[in-house]
Design a protein around this motif. Structure first.
Motif, PDB file in Angstrom:
ATOM      1  N   LEU A  39      48.626 -25.365  61.332  1.00 15.77           N
ATOM      2  CA  LEU A  39      47.271 -24.938  61.662  1.00 15.77           C
ATOM      3  C   LEU A  39      47.156 -23.421  61.743  1.00 15.77           C
ATOM      4  O   LEU A  39      46.377 -22.814  61.035  1.00 15.77           O
ATOM      5  N   TRP A  40      47.901 -22.806  62.642  1.00 18.43           N
ATOM      6  CA  TRP A  40      47.883 -21.343  62.774  1.00 18.43           C
ATOM      7  C   TRP A  40      49.158 -20.873  63.444  1.00 18.43           C
ATOM      8  O   TRP A  40      49.872 -21.643  64.078  1.00 18.43           O
ATOM      9  N   LEU A  41      49.390 -19.571  63.298  1.00 19.17           N
ATOM     10  CA  LEU A  41      50.489 -18.900  63.958  1.00 19.17           C
ATOM     11  C   LEU A  41      49.904 -17.944  64.993  1.00 19.17           C
ATOM     12  O   LEU A  41      48.905 -17.279  64.722  1.00 19.17           O
ATOM     13  N   TYR A  42      50.502 -17.927  66.162  1.00 18.42           N
ATOM     14  CA  TYR A  42      50.144 -16.960  67.195  1.00 18.42           C
ATOM     15  C   TYR A  42      51.415 -16.203  67.549  1.00 18.42           C
ATOM     16  O   TYR A  42      52.472 -16.797  67.767  1.00 18.42           O
ATOM     17  N   ASP A  43      51.315 -14.870  67.595  1.00 16.80           N
ATOM     18  CA  ASP A  43      52.451 -14.039  67.970  1.00 16.80           C
ATOM     19  C   ASP A  43      52.002 -13.124  69.102  1.00 16.80           C
ATOM     20  O   ASP A  43      51.070 -12.334  68.922  1.00 16.80           O
ATOM     21  N   PRO A  44      52.633 -13.194  70.280  1.00 18.31           N
ATOM     22  CA  PRO A  44      52.217 -12.369  71.413  1.00 18.31           C
ATOM     23  C   PRO A  44      52.366 -10.864  71.168  1.00 18.31           C
ATOM     24  O   PRO A  44      51.841 -10.069  71.937  1.00 18.31           O
ATOM     25  N   THR A  45      53.042 -10.483  70.087  1.00 21.97           N
ATOM     26  CA  THR A  45      53.120  -9.063  69.732  1.00 21.97           C
ATOM     27  C   THR A  45      51.719  -8.525  69.414  1.00 21.97           C
ATOM     28  O   THR A  45      51.440  -7.357  69.660  1.00 21.97           O
ATOM     29  N   TRP A  46      50.863  -9.386  68.860  1.00 23.07           N
ATOM     30  CA  TRP A  46      49.463  -9.051  68.546  1.00 23.07           C
ATOM     31  C   TRP A  46      48.576 -10.084  69.237  1.00 23.07           C
ATOM     32  O   TRP A  46      48.046 -10.995  68.598  1.00 23.07           O
ATOM     33  N   PRO A  47      48.384  -9.977  70.557  1.00 25.02           N
ATOM     34  CA  PRO A  47      47.697 -11.025  71.322  1.00 25.02           C
ATOM     35  C   PRO A  47      46.230 -11.220  70.938  1.00 25.02           C
ATOM     36  O   PRO A  47      45.660 -12.267  71.225  1.00 25.02           O
ATOM     37  N   GLU A  48      45.640 -10.242  70.280  1.00 24.77           N
ATOM     38  CA  GLU A  48      44.227 -10.357  69.897  1.00 24.77           C
ATOM     39  C   GLU A  48      44.027 -11.214  68.645  1.00 24.77           C
ATOM     40  O   GLU A  48      42.900 -11.555  68.293  1.00 24.77           O
ATOM     41  N   LEU A  49      45.123 -11.588  67.972  1.00 28.60           N
ATOM     42  CA  LEU A  49      45.023 -12.303  66.701  1.00 28.60           C
ATOM     43  C   LEU A  49      45.635 -13.693  66.739  1.00 28.60           C
ATOM     44  O   LEU A  49      46.584 -13.947  67.485  1.00 28.60           O
ATOM     45  N   ILE A  50      45.095 -14.557  65.889  1.00 28.80           N
ATOM     46  CA  ILE A  50      45.796 -15.754  65.435  1.00 28.80           C
ATOM     47  C   ILE A  50      45.825 -15.641  63.915  1.00 28.80           C
ATOM     48  O   ILE A  50      45.021 -14.912  63.328  1.00 28.80           O
ATOM     49  N   HIS A  51      46.748 -16.345  63.305  1.00 27.71           N
ATOM     50  CA  HIS A  51      46.855 -16.322  61.848  1.00 27.71           C
ATOM     51  C   HIS A  51      46.748 -17.753  61.327  1.00 27.71           C
ATOM     52  O   HIS A  51      47.770 -18.434  61.159  1.00 27.71           O
ATOM     53  N   PRO A  52      45.503 -18.211  61.084  1.00 22.63           N
ATOM     54  CA  PRO A  52      45.353 -19.556  60.532  1.00 22.63           C
ATOM     55  C   PRO A  52      45.967 -19.634  59.133  1.00 22.63           C
ATOM     56  O   PRO A  52      45.922 -18.661  58.373  1.00 22.63           O
ATOM     57  N   PHE A  53      46.545 -20.772  58.828  1.00 24.80           N
ATOM     58  CA  PHE A  53      47.013 -21.021  57.469  1.00 24.80           C
ATOM     59  C   PHE A  53      45.790 -21.380  56.637  1.00 24.80           C
ATOM     60  O   PHE A  53      44.987 -22.232  57.035  1.00 24.80           O
ATOM     61  N   ALA A  54      45.638 -20.744  55.493  1.00 26.70           N
ATOM     62  CA  ALA A  54      44.481 -21.007  54.629  1.00 26.70           C
ATOM     63  C   ALA A  54      44.393 -22.487  54.280  1.00 26.70           C
ATOM     64  O   ALA A  54      43.293 -23.031  54.124  1.00 26.70           O
ATOM     65  N   SER A  55      45.537 -23.152  54.212  1.00 29.95           N
ATOM     66  CA  SER A  55      45.557 -24.580  53.876  1.00 29.95           C
ATOM     67  C   SER A  55      44.852 -25.441  54.927  1.00 29.95           C
ATOM     68  O   SER A  55      44.456 -26.566  54.634  1.00 29.95           O
ATOM     69  N   ALA A  56      44.679 -24.932  56.146  1.00 24.39           N
ATOM     70  CA  ALA A  56      44.024 -25.684  57.217  1.00 24.39           C
ATOM     71  C   ALA A  56      42.539 -25.354  57.352  1.00 24.39           C
ATOM     72  O   ALA A  56      41.843 -25.961  58.160  1.00 24.39           O
ATOM     73  N   ILE A  57      42.046 -24.400  56.578  1.00 24.57           N
ATOM     74  CA  ILE A  57      40.649 -23.978  56.700  1.00 24.57           C
ATOM     75  C   ILE A  57      39.755 -24.857  55.837  1.00 24.57           C
ATOM     76  O   ILE A  57      39.997 -25.030  54.634  1.00 24.57           O
ATOM     77  N   ASP A  58      38.721 -25.409  56.453  1.00 23.08           N
ATOM     78  CA  ASP A  58      37.772 -26.286  55.767  1.00 23.08           C
ATOM     79  C   ASP A  58      36.554 -25.534  55.236  1.00 23.08           C
ATOM     80  O   ASP A  58      35.936 -25.971  54.267  1.00 23.08           O
ATOM     81  N   SER A  59      36.195 -24.427  55.866  1.00 24.89           N
ATOM     82  CA  SER A  59      35.042 -23.647  55.405  1.00 24.89           C
ATOM     83  C   SER A  59      35.424 -22.860  54.151  1.00 24.89           C
ATOM     84  O   SER A  59      36.601 -22.596  53.894  1.00 24.89           O
ATOM     85  N   ASP A  60      34.417 -22.498  53.364  1.00 18.08           N
ATOM     86  CA  ASP A  60      34.665 -21.702  52.161  1.00 18.08           C
ATOM     87  C   ASP A  60      35.262 -20.358  52.535  1.00 18.08           C
ATOM     88  O   ASP A  60      34.858 -19.735  53.524  1.00 18.08           O
ATOM     89  N   LEU A  61      36.210 -19.913  51.739  1.00 16.55           N
ATOM     90  CA  LEU A  61      36.820 -18.601  51.929  1.00 16.55           C
ATOM     91  C   LEU A  61      36.486 -17.743  50.721  1.00 16.55           C
ATOM     92  O   LEU A  61      36.397 -18.244  49.598  1.00 16.55           O
ATOM     93  N   PRO A  62      36.329 -16.441  50.937  1.00 16.77           N
ATOM     94  CA  PRO A  62      36.044 -15.553  49.810  1.00 16.77           C
ATOM     95  C   PRO A  62      37.266 -15.400  48.898  1.00 16.77           C
ATOM     96  O   PRO A  62      38.406 -15.513  49.349  1.00 16.77           O
ATOM     97  N   THR A  63      37.015 -15.161  47.630  1.00 16.26           N
ATOM     98  CA  THR A  63      38.093 -14.963  46.658  1.00 16.26           C
ATOM     99  C   THR A  63      38.566 -13.524  46.700  1.00 16.26           C
ATOM    100  O   THR A  63      37.762 -12.606  46.546  1.00 16.26           O
ATOM    101  N   PRO A  64      39.870 -13.304  46.886  1.00 13.90           N
ATOM    102  CA  PRO A  64      40.371 -11.930  46.950  1.00 13.90           C
ATOM    103  C   PRO A  64      40.368 -11.251  45.576  1.00 13.90           C
ATOM    104  O   PRO A  64      40.554 -11.900  44.553  1.00 13.90           O
ATOM    105  N   LEU A  65      40.189  -9.930  45.590  1.00 13.37           N
ATOM    106  CA  LEU A  65      40.208  -9.136  44.363  1.00 13.37           C
ATOM    107  C   LEU A  65      41.632  -8.906  43.874  1.00 13.37           C
ATOM    108  O   LEU A  65      41.864  -8.654  42.699  1.00 13.37           O
ATOM    109  N   GLU A  66      42.541  -8.936  44.804  1.00  8.13           N
ATOM    110  CA  GLU A  66      43.968  -8.795  44.520  1.00  8.13           C
ATOM    111  C   GLU A  66      44.707  -9.527  45.621  1.00  8.13           C
ATOM    112  O   GLU A  66      44.132  -9.860  46.648  1.00  8.13           O
ATOM    113  N   ARG A  67      45.978  -9.781  45.399  1.00  7.88           N
ATOM    114  CA  ARG A  67      46.793 -10.452  46.411  1.00  7.88           C
ATOM    115  C   ARG A  67      48.012  -9.596  46.733  1.00  7.88           C
ATOM    116  O   ARG A  67      48.433  -8.769  45.942  1.00  7.88           O
ATOM    117  N   THR A  68      48.562  -9.845  47.913  1.00  8.82           N
ATOM    118  CA  THR A  68      49.773  -9.171  48.343  1.00  8.82           C
ATOM    119  C   THR A  68      50.849 -10.237  48.503  1.00  8.82           C
ATOM    120  O   THR A  68      50.697 -11.164  49.295  1.00  8.82           O
TER     121      THR A  68
END
Length: 163
Positions: free
Chosen positions: A93-122
């Protein structure tokens, strides 16, 4: 801000989080992401606001803290990152790291809403990519053996993709 709506495969867990940086641009080839979430040899992580996280079915969530075994380290160590997954169906579902307590990192595979298409990838953690994975590099894509210095926020700003 974009509202991210996500869920596990069986529907036991649903969640929402607000995101200023919703583009699914970063493909991680590390063994942890690849083996816990990435069927294509990589996982795609997003950025969401941890204080906006709303969960239904929280009792169905388990947490996995991976063991990190970098070749240059003397001994393995436990990751700070807490990978949240559904204990019924195993969906990451997501990753949470207390090093950055203001963030969660959802896995795109778990997102049901539409996501924008990136212009480039990293593409990150390519040093750990297995030989069977053949990355699909676009002409503007960035490639890193480990982590880039550019943050998720900086990537969005550089490409003028602020929500």
């Amino acid at each position: 801000m974009k509202k991210l709506q996500g869920s596990c495969h069986c529907g036991a867990v649903t969640f929402t989080s607000e995101s200023k940086h919703p583009y699914p641009y970063q493909l991680c080839y590390c063994s942890i992401c690849r083996q816990t979430d990435g069927s294509g040899g990589y996982a795609i992580n997003l950025a969401g606001s941890s204080d906006s996280l709303f969960i239904q079915g929280e009792e169905n969530i388990s947490i996995y803290q991976a063991i990190i075994k970098n070749p240059e380290d003397n001994a393995p160590r436990v990751s700070n990152g807490r990978r949240n997954f559904c204990k019924k169906c195993g969906s990451m579902l997501w990753l949470y790291d207390p090093t950055w307590p203001e963030l969660i990192h959802p896995f795109a595979s778990a997102i049901d809403s539409d996501l924008p298409t990136p212009l480039e990838r990293t593409h990150i953690m390519l040093d750990f990519k297995p030989s069977w994975v053949v990355p699909n590099f676009g002409p503007r894509d960035k490639k890193y053996g480990r982590y880039p210095e550019e943050s998720i926020e900086e990537w969005h700003k550089r490409l003028n993709l602020e929500c």
